[in-house]
Design an enzyme around this catalytic site. Structure first.
Site, mmCIF file in Angstrom:
data_model
loop_
_atom_site.group_PDB
_atom_site.id
_atom_site.type_symbol
_atom_site.label_atom_id
_atom_site.label_comp_id
_atom_site.label_asym_id
_atom_site.label_seq_id
_atom_site.Cartn_x
_atom_site.Cartn_y
_atom_site.Cartn_z
ATOM 1 N N ASP A 58 1.172 -1.451 0.008
ATOM 2 C CA ASP A 58 0.433 -0.149 0.152
ATOM 3 C C ASP A 58 1.047 1.012 0.246
ATOM 4 O O ASP A 58 0.499 1.953 0.709
ATOM 5 C CB ASP A 58 -1.158 0.267 1.176
ATOM 6 C CG ASP A 58 -2.050 0.822 1.818
ATOM 7 O OD1 ASP A 58 -2.632 1.956 0.509
ATOM 8 O OD2 ASP A 58 -2.750 1.077 2.946
ATOM 9 N N ASP A 85 -11.185 5.626 0.043
ATOM 10 C CA ASP A 85 -10.059 5.514 0.727
ATOM 11 C C ASP A 85 -9.379 6.276 -0.342
ATOM 12 O O ASP A 85 -8.793 5.501 -1.237
ATOM 13 C CB ASP A 85 -9.585 4.712 1.798
ATOM 14 C CG ASP A 85 -7.937 4.497 2.040
ATOM 15 O OD1 ASP A 85 -7.412 5.717 1.908
ATOM 16 O OD2 ASP A 85 -6.899 3.895 2.395
ATOM 17 N N ARG A 159 -8.456 13.261 6.005
ATOM 18 C CA ARG A 159 -7.531 12.707 7.609
ATOM 19 C C ARG A 159 -6.280 13.348 7.864
ATOM 20 O O ARG A 159 -4.966 13.805 6.984
ATOM 21 C CB ARG A 159 -7.336 10.655 6.775
ATOM 22 C CG ARG A 159 -6.308 10.119 7.013
ATOM 23 C CD ARG A 159 -6.478 8.811 6.321
ATOM 24 N NE ARG A 159 -5.130 8.535 6.716
ATOM 25 C CZ ARG A 159 -5.109 7.341 6.481
ATOM 26 N NH1 ARG A 159 -6.040 6.431 5.824
ATOM 27 N NH2 ARG A 159 -4.144 6.299 6.842
HETATM 28 C C1 SPV Z 1 -6.313 1.372 5.090
HETATM 29 O O1 SPV Z 1 -7.305 0.392 5.406
HETATM 30 O O2 SPV Z 1 -5.965 1.155 3.506
HETATM 31 C C2 SPV Z 1 -6.333 2.423 5.987
HETATM 32 C C3 SPV Z 1 -6.209 2.834 6.775
HETATM 33 O O3 SPV Z 1 -5.862 3.508 4.871
HETATM 34 S S1 SPV Z 1 -4.408 1.838 7.294
HETATM 35 O O4 SPV Z 1 -3.894 1.032 6.631
HETATM 36 O O5 SPV Z 1 -4.466 1.746 9.149
HETATM 37 O O6 SPV Z 1 -3.635 2.753 7.383
HETATM 38 MG MG MG Z 2 -5.578 3.447 2.993
#
Ligand code: SPV
Ligand code: MG
Length: 294
Positions: A58, A85, A159
Site C-alpha cells: 500500500d 479511501d 485525514r
Molecule cells: C486503509 O485501510 O487503507 C487505511 C487504514 O488507510 S491504514 O491501513 O491503517 O492506514
Molecule cells: Mg489507506
C-alpha cells in the site's frame, strides 16, 4: 449517505454517548456484500486491502482507475454506503477535483483524503516514511473536494497523519482545526499507538466542531462503548479485518489440504458451494431463465 456521520455532532457541541457508525473494510464486491450482511453501517474501500488483494504493498502503486473500478463494483453490489479511501487524492488539488467527481459518479458515499505527500507509504508499518503535506496545500485539496462534489451529503473526510508521522498531538490538533476550517465534514485522526490513550487525548482536546473518525487497528481495546462515550466520534472504521480474516482462513484451509492430501478435512469448515451460489444471486438467475429464456 453514511447514517450517523453527517450530523453526528452539531458544530461546537459534545453530546454524550453519540453512537458512531461502524464501517468495515472490504476489498471487492463480495467482501462488501459480507460487510452488509453482517450488519455494518458502511463498507470501507480500503487502499490497504485493495492493494493487498492485488498482491501489492500500500504505497500508492494502485492507480486511481484501478481503485475506482473496485469502488464502482462494490457500490453496484451493496446497498451500503461505500467510504472510499483515496489516499492523498492521487496527486495535487487538481487530481482531487477529478477524483471526487469520479468517485461520486461511481456511487461512493464519501471519500477520505489524507495529508501525506504522494506517493504515500502505508501508515501502520514500522519505520515507514511519513511525510506530511503543507497545511495550506492540504486545505486547498479539501476545498477542491468540496467544490467537486455534486451532492452535499457526499462526505469529504479529511485525514491527518500527524500522529502517525510523530509530529505530536499539538500538530494533530492544529491540522485538524485547519481542515475543519477548510470545510471538511469529518476529521479522521489516525494513530498507531498500541493503546487508546493517544486518540482519547486527541478526542478530549478536540474543539474543531466536526465529528471524528477513528481506525482502531493498533489499539483494539477501543471498544464501541468507549468510542461512543466521548460523544465526538462519528465513525469507527475497521481498517483491514476483511483481508486479514480472508488470509487466515485460506492459509488454514490450504495447509490442511496439503497436509491431508485431500479436501475431506476442510469440507466442514469452509462455505458450501450453495452459499457461494446465494451470494452470487443464482436464485435470480433461475427466475430470469424461467421468465425470459424461450
Ligand atoms: C486503509 O485501510 O487503507 C487505511 C487504514 O488507510 S491504514 O491501513 O491503517 O492506514
Ligand atoms: Mg489507506
Amino acid at each position: 449517505r453514511v447514517s450517523g456521520a453527517h450530523n453526528a455532532m452539531p458544530a461546537h457541541t459534545t453530546p454524550a454517548h453519540t453512537t458512531p457508525a461502524r464501517i468495515m473494510a472490504a476489498h471487492n464486491p463480495l467482501s462488501a456484500r459480507l460487510v452488509e450482511e453482517a450488519g455494518f453501517d458502511g463498507a470501507w474501500a480500503s487502499g490497504f486491502e485493495i492493494s493487498a488483494a492485488l498482491g501489492l504493498p500500500d504505497i500508492s502503486l494502485v492507480s486511481m482507475a484501478e481503485h475506482l473500478e473496485v469502488v464502482r463494483a462494490m457500490a453496484a453490489r451493496t446497498r451500503l454506503p461505500v467510504v472510499a479511501d483515496i489516499d492523498t487524492g492521487f496527486g495535487n488539488a487538481l487530481n482531487v477535483l477529478h477524483a471526487v467527481r469520479s468517485y461520486e459518479a461511481a456511487g461512493a458515499a464519501a471519500v477520505v483524503i489524507e495529508d501525506k505527500v504522494f506517493p504515500k507509504v502505508t501508515s501502520l508499518v514500522e519505520g515507514g516514511r511519513q511525510d506530511l503535506l503543507r497545511i495550506a496545500e492540504f486545505q486547498g485539496k479539501i476545498e477542491a473536494a468540496r467544490h467537486a462534489r455534486n451532492d452535499p451529503d457526499f462526505l469529504i473526510i479529511a485525514r491527518t497523519e500527524a500522529l502517525i508521522a510523530g509530529a505530536g498531538p499539538g500538530a494533530a490538533l492544529e491540522r485538524g482545526r485547519a481542515y475543519a476550517a477548510a470545510g471538511a465534514d469529518l476529521l479522521l485522526v489516525h494513530s498507531k499507538s498500541t493503546t487508546p490513550d493517544e486518540i482519547e487525548g486527541f478526542i478530549a482536546a478536540w474543539d474543531g466542531g466536526i465529528p471524528i473518525v477513528i481506525v482502531p487497528t493498533a489499539y483494539p481495546q477501543m471498544t464501541m462503548a468507549r468510542a461512543a462515550a466521548s460523544g465526538r466520534v462519528g465513525l469507527v472504521i475497521y481498517g483491514n479485518h476483511a483481508i486479514r480474516a480472508a488470509v487466515a482462513a485460506m492459509q488454514q484451509s490450504f495447509a490442511r489440504i496439503m497436509a491431508d492430501g485431500d479436501t475431506l478435512g476442510v469440507e466442514g469448515g469452509i462455505a458450501p458451494v450453495g452459499e457461494i451460489f446465494r451470494l452470487q444471486g443464482m436464485d435470480q438467475v433461475a427466475r430470469d431463465e424461467a421468465a425470459f429464456l424461450r
